[in-house]
Design an enzyme around this catalytic site. Sequence first.
Site, PDB file in Angstrom:
ATOM      1  N   GLY A 226      67.517   6.827  17.799  1.00  0.00           N
ATOM      2  CA  GLY A 226      68.017   6.841  16.740  1.00  0.00           C
ATOM      3  C   GLY A 226      69.166   6.036  16.291  1.00  0.00           C
ATOM      4  N   GLU A 269      66.580  10.916  22.339  1.00  0.00           N
ATOM      5  CA  GLU A 269      65.509   9.597  23.001  1.00  0.00           C
ATOM      6  C   GLU A 269      65.675   8.235  22.568  1.00  0.00           C
ATOM      7  OE1 GLU A 269      62.378  11.001  19.894  1.00  0.00           O
ATOM      8  OE2 GLU A 269      61.214  12.633  21.713  1.00  0.00           O
ATOM      9  N   PRO A 270      66.961   8.074  22.596  1.00  0.00           N
ATOM     10  CA  PRO A 270      67.838   6.576  22.719  1.00  0.00           C
ATOM     11  C   PRO A 270      67.253   5.537  22.632  1.00  0.00           C
ATOM     12  CG  PRO A 270      68.921   7.487  24.234  1.00  0.00           C
ATOM     13  CD  PRO A 270      67.911   7.989  24.099  1.00  0.00           C
ATOM     14  N   GLY A 271      66.590   4.424  22.071  1.00  0.00           N
ATOM     15  CA  GLY A 271      65.660   3.184  22.172  1.00  0.00           C
ATOM     16  C   GLY A 271      67.042   1.998  22.127  1.00  0.00           C
ATOM     17  N   ARG A 272      67.177   1.942  20.807  1.00  0.00           N
ATOM     18  CA  ARG A 272      68.213   0.805  20.660  1.00  0.00           C
ATOM     19  C   ARG A 272      69.598   0.375  21.038  1.00  0.00           C
ATOM     20  NH1 ARG A 272      67.230  -1.477  16.012  1.00  0.00           N
ATOM     21  NH2 ARG A 272      65.868   0.134  15.199  1.00  0.00           N
ATOM     22  N   TYR A 312      61.826  -6.237   8.491  1.00  0.00           N
ATOM     23  CA  TYR A 312      62.797  -5.288   8.035  1.00  0.00           C
ATOM     24  C   TYR A 312      63.880  -5.274   6.742  1.00  0.00           C
ATOM     25  CZ  TYR A 312      61.231  -2.197  11.973  1.00  0.00           C
ATOM     26  OH  TYR A 312      60.706  -1.853  13.034  1.00  0.00           O
ATOM     27  N   CYS A 344      53.734 -20.716  10.135  1.00  0.00           N
ATOM     28  CA  CYS A 344      52.597 -21.223   9.066  1.00  0.00           C
ATOM     29  C   CYS A 344      52.762 -19.751   7.594  1.00  0.00           C
ATOM     30  CB  CYS A 344      51.840 -21.631   8.396  1.00  0.00           C
ATOM     31  SG  CYS A 344      51.734 -23.036   9.575  1.00  0.00           S
TER      32      CYS A 344
END
Length: 417
Positions: A226, A269-272, A312, A344
């Site tokens: 996070g 647990e970093p992702g971003r 978001y 669309c």
Amino acid sequence: MRKVTDAFNFYQGNCPRELADTFGSPLYVYNERIFRQRCAEMVGLSKYPKFAVNYAIKANTNLTLLKIAREEGCRADISSAGEVVAAMAAGFKADEMLFVVNNVSEKELSYAVEKGITVSVDSLSMLDKLGRINRGGRIALRFNPGVGGGHHEKVVTGGDGTKFGIMPAYIPHVRELLEKYDLKLIGINHHIGSQNWGDLYLEGVGSLLELARQFDSLEFIDLGGGFAIPYHKQDGEKPLDLKAVGEKLDAHLFDFAKSYGKEITFLIEPGRYLAAECGVLLGTVHATKTNGATHYAGTDLGFSVIKRPTLYDSHHDIEVYRAASEPPLDFANPQTINVVGNQCESGDYIARNRELPPLYEGDVLGVLDAGAYGFSMACQYNHRPRPAEVLIQTDNTPRIIRRRETFEDILVTMKEL
Ligand SMILES: *Cc1c(COP(=O)(O)O)cnc(C)c1O
């Protein structure tokens, strides 16, 4: 409008318009040097000797990036059996993965258990299911320590209002199930949400460590991901002060380790943080119009290519790359523009009310910080094939690391039924 990519030397001498010409538009472009640097920063976050980084691969599962993350010393945080397949294809071993599940089937659980991957479950019913499958096994639990936060309510994953984690009040029931199935609880984790700056993260760490003291069998404590990245770089937003976060984190970790009375590994647990800033999404302006007082720039960057703004209301800085043969960008007379896609749907926005120089057909746009939750959330809505991915390697040369999908790729799963 500051060109953030210049400050980062993002393209390393490559021209973004030429990249879009050569590899097609839309196109995800990644910078290997930046990705390696972010991995190394997280691996170096703590001075605690048994500290490790599980890259939350759902942020970007491109196999080339996964291999690089592993080379940089990361392990893998996994959220589905499909991600197990990707991580194994990239060379991650079973003991380098933690499968943090949420409401998965018995089949998906068994798949991971048979591969020897540690699974962390986050409800009593999932714990019961895991017990039936893996009697006598070594397992982990995801708790919800009641602290949550993030950039949007849809990414808050701690606290009462979310579906994640076991609330501490259920610990007596947890103990009954551990005993019933003879399970060994070797780890606990939590993940309170995404795009959090340091203080909330550390508050979460404090509450998880408090909770950890109730168990004496732990081999690891996983403090979640996070970590925030600055999405507003054009306005001068600064990155997370990792050094300060690391020092405060270490105060918690060394203190806990001293009193726990047993060797313990700490994971994050970093992702971003690892993947966002190494990616720019290139797209092309195909039409412009003014409806009433509102200016629109219509692009090939629909939400099937990048979902975050629609999902978001996320902000991504945008740069404009115009051919030298065209009139120069008129920064002195900016317009307020809605940059939209080609799907669309009225919710198909890349940016709303953005101050940009007037845009024209043929302009190439760079959507910055698009490496995390960009391609990995892309889909084939409106039957548009998903884009290609290119890596600018450390020797400055671009290399294709995922080919563009074709119409055949869209139809293939329905053929010959
Ligand atoms: C998504 C996720 C992460 C990564 O979150 P970031 O905000 O990308 O760092 C970590 N752990 C779990 C369990 C997740 O679901």
